[in-house]
Scaffold this motif. Structure first.
Motif, PDB file in Angstrom:
ATOM      1  N   GLY A 169     -85.055 -40.772   9.040  1.00 46.82           N
ATOM      2  CA  GLY A 169     -84.690 -39.363   8.948  1.00 46.82           C
ATOM      3  C   GLY A 169     -84.464 -38.900   7.523  1.00 46.82           C
ATOM      4  N   TYR A 170     -83.858 -39.754   6.698  1.00 45.62           N
ATOM      5  CA  TYR A 170     -83.569 -39.375   5.313  1.00 45.62           C
ATOM      6  C   TYR A 170     -84.847 -39.163   4.509  1.00 45.62           C
ATOM      7  N   SER A 171     -85.818 -40.079   4.635  1.00 46.06           N
ATOM      8  CA  SER A 171     -87.054 -39.945   3.855  1.00 46.06           C
ATOM      9  C   SER A 171     -87.892 -38.769   4.352  1.00 46.06           C
ATOM     10  N   ARG A 172     -87.822 -38.480   5.656  1.00 41.63           N
ATOM     11  CA  ARG A 172     -88.512 -37.284   6.175  1.00 41.63           C
ATOM     12  C   ARG A 172     -87.937 -36.035   5.527  1.00 41.63           C
ATOM     13  N   GLU A 173     -86.609 -35.972   5.493  1.00 45.33           N
ATOM     14  CA  GLU A 173     -85.964 -34.809   4.884  1.00 45.33           C
ATOM     15  C   GLU A 173     -86.263 -34.735   3.392  1.00 45.33           C
ATOM     16  N   ALA A 174     -86.257 -35.883   2.715  1.00 47.48           N
ATOM     17  CA  ALA A 174     -86.501 -35.903   1.273  1.00 47.48           C
ATOM     18  C   ALA A 174     -87.881 -35.344   0.945  1.00 47.48           C
ATOM     19  N   PHE A 175     -88.916 -35.807   1.687  1.00 51.63           N
ATOM     20  CA  PHE A 175     -90.251 -35.291   1.359  1.00 51.63           C
ATOM     21  C   PHE A 175     -90.392 -33.830   1.779  1.00 51.63           C
ATOM     22  N   ALA A 176     -89.761 -33.436   2.874  1.00 54.57           N
ATOM     23  CA  ALA A 176     -89.794 -32.025   3.266  1.00 54.57           C
ATOM     24  C   ALA A 176     -89.215 -31.153   2.149  1.00 54.57           C
ATOM     25  N   ARG A 177     -88.143 -31.637   1.516  1.00 50.18           N
ATOM     26  CA  ARG A 177     -87.552 -30.882   0.405  1.00 50.18           C
ATOM     27  C   ARG A 177     -88.505 -30.814  -0.791  1.00 50.18           C
ATOM     28  N   VAL A 178     -89.231 -31.909  -1.036  1.00 51.37           N
ATOM     29  CA  VAL A 178     -90.224 -31.914  -2.109  1.00 51.37           C
ATOM     30  C   VAL A 178     -91.279 -30.843  -1.860  1.00 51.37           C
ATOM     31  N   VAL A 179     -91.743 -30.757  -0.615  1.00 48.78           N
ATOM     32  CA  VAL A 179     -92.739 -29.739  -0.250  1.00 48.78           C
ATOM     33  C   VAL A 179     -92.148 -28.340  -0.413  1.00 48.78           C
ATOM     34  N   GLU A 180     -90.960 -28.147   0.133  1.00 51.55           N
ATOM     35  CA  GLU A 180     -90.332 -26.819   0.076  1.00 51.55           C
ATOM     36  C   GLU A 180     -90.017 -26.400  -1.354  1.00 51.55           C
ATOM     37  N   GLY A 181     -89.812 -27.389  -2.229  1.00 50.42           N
ATOM     38  CA  GLY A 181     -89.548 -27.085  -3.631  1.00 50.42           C
ATOM     39  C   GLY A 181     -90.791 -26.738  -4.427  1.00 50.42           C
ATOM     40  N   GLY A 182     -91.968 -26.822  -3.804  1.00 44.30           N
ATOM     41  CA  GLY A 182     -93.212 -26.471  -4.480  1.00 44.30           C
ATOM     42  C   GLY A 182     -93.861 -27.612  -5.227  1.00 44.30           C
ATOM     43  N   TYR A 183     -93.433 -28.858  -4.955  1.00 42.21           N
ATOM     44  CA  TYR A 183     -93.943 -30.014  -5.682  1.00 42.21           C
ATOM     45  C   TYR A 183     -95.083 -30.723  -4.957  1.00 42.21           C
ATOM     46  N   ALA A 184     -95.693 -30.062  -3.995  1.00 41.60           N
ATOM     47  CA  ALA A 184     -96.863 -30.619  -3.305  1.00 41.60           C
ATOM     48  C   ALA A 184     -97.872 -29.501  -3.097  1.00 41.60           C
ATOM     49  N   HIS A 185     -99.081 -29.715  -3.584  1.00 39.58           N
ATOM     50  CA  HIS A 185    -100.139 -28.725  -3.400  1.00 39.58           C
ATOM     51  C   HIS A 185    -101.146 -29.153  -2.343  1.00 39.58           C
ATOM     52  N   ALA A 186    -101.135 -30.444  -1.984  1.00 39.52           N
ATOM     53  CA  ALA A 186    -101.978 -30.950  -0.896  1.00 39.52           C
ATOM     54  C   ALA A 186    -101.447 -32.325  -0.509  1.00 39.52           C
ATOM     55  N   VAL A 187    -101.639 -32.695   0.764  1.00 41.62           N
ATOM     56  CA  VAL A 187    -101.244 -34.010   1.272  1.00 41.62           C
ATOM     57  C   VAL A 187    -102.428 -34.638   1.991  1.00 41.62           C
ATOM     58  N   LEU A 188    -102.707 -35.901   1.669  1.00 37.51           N
ATOM     59  CA  LEU A 188    -103.761 -36.666   2.317  1.00 37.51           C
ATOM     60  C   LEU A 188    -103.097 -37.800   3.078  1.00 37.51           C
ATOM     61  N   ALA A 189    -103.399 -37.915   4.365  1.00 41.95           N
ATOM     62  CA  ALA A 189    -102.739 -38.926   5.193  1.00 41.95           C
ATOM     63  C   ALA A 189    -103.633 -39.255   6.375  1.00 41.95           C
ATOM     64  N   GLY A 190    -103.050 -39.960   7.334  1.00 40.47           N
ATOM     65  CA  GLY A 190    -103.773 -40.315   8.543  1.00 40.47           C
ATOM     66  C   GLY A 190    -103.077 -39.766   9.778  1.00 40.47           C
ATOM     67  N   ASN A 191    -103.629 -40.083  10.926  1.00 43.42           N
ATOM     68  CA  ASN A 191    -103.074 -39.645  12.205  1.00 43.42           C
ATOM     69  C   ASN A 191    -101.613 -40.081  12.364  1.00 43.42           C
ATOM     70  N   ALA A 192    -101.281 -41.285  11.885  1.00 44.10           N
ATOM     71  CA  ALA A 192     -99.957 -41.860  12.148  1.00 44.10           C
ATOM     72  C   ALA A 192     -98.837 -41.082  11.480  1.00 44.10           C
ATOM     73  N   LEU A 193     -99.024 -40.648  10.238  1.00 40.15           N
ATOM     74  CA  LEU A 193     -97.959 -39.919   9.560  1.00 40.15           C
ATOM     75  C   LEU A 193     -97.554 -38.690  10.362  1.00 40.15           C
TER      76      LEU A 193
END
Length: 363
Positions: A161-185
């Motif tokens: 839960g913590y790492s999910r929230e951490a990356f969500a905050r990174v996205v919301e902060g404008g620090y991600a312009h695209a994400v490449l992943a797979g079905n599992a993520l």
């Protein structure tokens, strides 16, 4: 100190070596998807080609592809995209003898070029990373408004839960312009948002839930019923997690399928080459790439990523490439690309993203 890009040092094409170099040899493609004999294969470095007496930089490069001369520009194409009649640049010498010059030292400082012998160049559990983190925070702050940050992610973040929230905050902060992943993520992140588990294990307590092995399948099934990830998020009132942040911030993502996928989710690319093309659309704009906890996606993205980018104003700038993994082999495989722009961090990826979010004052 404010972050500053390294200055690019272009070759001096007025020197005798370059002035006396011949024009490149070019040959036509005779069969779709087949390069002519003695084709030139690209590297991650800036490469110049002498055509009609002028040196031309291949602006959008990719390793292990071939240069094609068309409409007054050098285009770089995968073999599968070659078509009959394409004019392919040929030659294997890379220091000007055949009108081809590969420029590996464009971003190196004089000190770095002079230092040919040094200890502890590989990344390991013993490596100190505090300076790497500090530099990364400053780089991300710069790139948020001046670059294009691409994150390449395995599913490890969705199990906590913590790492999910951490990356969500990174996205919301404008620090991600695209994400490449797979079905599992996406599957396990949305399972966590929908049912509070990832593969049936509570994302906060790590306790296995009774019948939890059905949870990811139930989540996939509901999403397939909804028709899209966005529709599922809206219909189920999802208000947290990585995919919610990407959807609400309108950050593009590419989910490349695998032969082992369950479902898969709607929107996952089942055609590997279509997925590769979709990934390259974002990699071709990337100025910083951060690969985390996914060896195959990281290697794939690394193969697509050159060490430089040509900006709209013609400036040649460095591309920064990070690989984060708990396995030293994966990190060193990606970092050992011959580019000073590549950095490796051997650590738990969940801990890494928490430190990044804190370092950016997002948590």
């Amino acid at each position: 100190m404010a972050f500053a890009l390294n200055t690019y040092m272009a070759p001096d094409f007025e020197c005798t070596t370059f002035e006396n170099a011949p024009d490149v040899v070019m040959k036509r493609v005779a069969a779709d998807g087949v390069a002519p004999e003695n084709y030139h294969a690209m590297s991650i470095f800036p490469e110049y080609f002498k055509i009609d007496g002028q040196w031309h930089l291949a602006e959008e490069s990719r390793m292990d592809c071939v240069p094609v001369w068309e409409d007054g520009r050098v285009h770089v194409r995968e073999f599968r995209h070659l078509r009959v009649g394409d004019l392919v640049i040929c030659g294997r010498q890379e220091t000007g003898e055949e009108g081809i010059y590969v420029h590996p030292d464009g971003f190196r400082t004089a000190e770095a070029m002079a230092e040919r012998f040094a200890f502890r160049q590989n990344r390991s559990r013993e490596t100190a990373y505090s300076k790497v983190y500090d530099d990364l925070y400053e780089l991300l702050k710069y790139e948020r408004d001046n670059g294009y940050i691409v994150w390449v992610m395995g599913p490890a973040f969705a199990f906590n839960g913590y790492s999910r929230e951490a990356f969500a905050r990174v996205v919301e902060g404008g620090y991600a312009h695209a994400v490449l992943a797979g079905n599992a993520l996406a599957t396990h992140d949305l399972e966590a948002a929908y049912l509070g588990t990832a593969l049936g294990q509570d994302v906060n307590t790590q306790m296995n839930m009774a019948g939890g092995h059905y949870n990811h399948l139930d989540t996939i099934n509901k999403m397939r019923e909804s028709g899209s990830i966005g529709a599922f998020i809206h219909k189920q009132g999802i208000d947290n997690g990585i995919m919610h942040a990407l959807e609400t911030r309108h950050v593009p993502y590419v989910l490349a399928g695998s032969i082992r996928d369950d479902g898969p989710l709607p929107g996952v690319y089942g055609d590997a080459y279509a997925a590769q093309d979709a990934m390259r659309e974002h990699v071709s704009k990337a100025t910083t790439v951060i690969c985390m906890a996914s060896m195959l996606h990281s290697v794939a993205t690394g193969n697509m990523t050159p060490s430089f980018r040509v900006l709209p104003d013609g400036t040649v700038r460095q591309v920064y490439f990070y690989c984060v993994d708990i396995a030293e082999f994966v990190v060193n495989k990606l970092v050992d690309r011959g580019s000073l722009a590549s950095k490796g961090i051997v650590t738990n990826a969940q801990d890494f993203i928490g430190l990044v979010a804190k370092g950016l004052d997002l948590l």
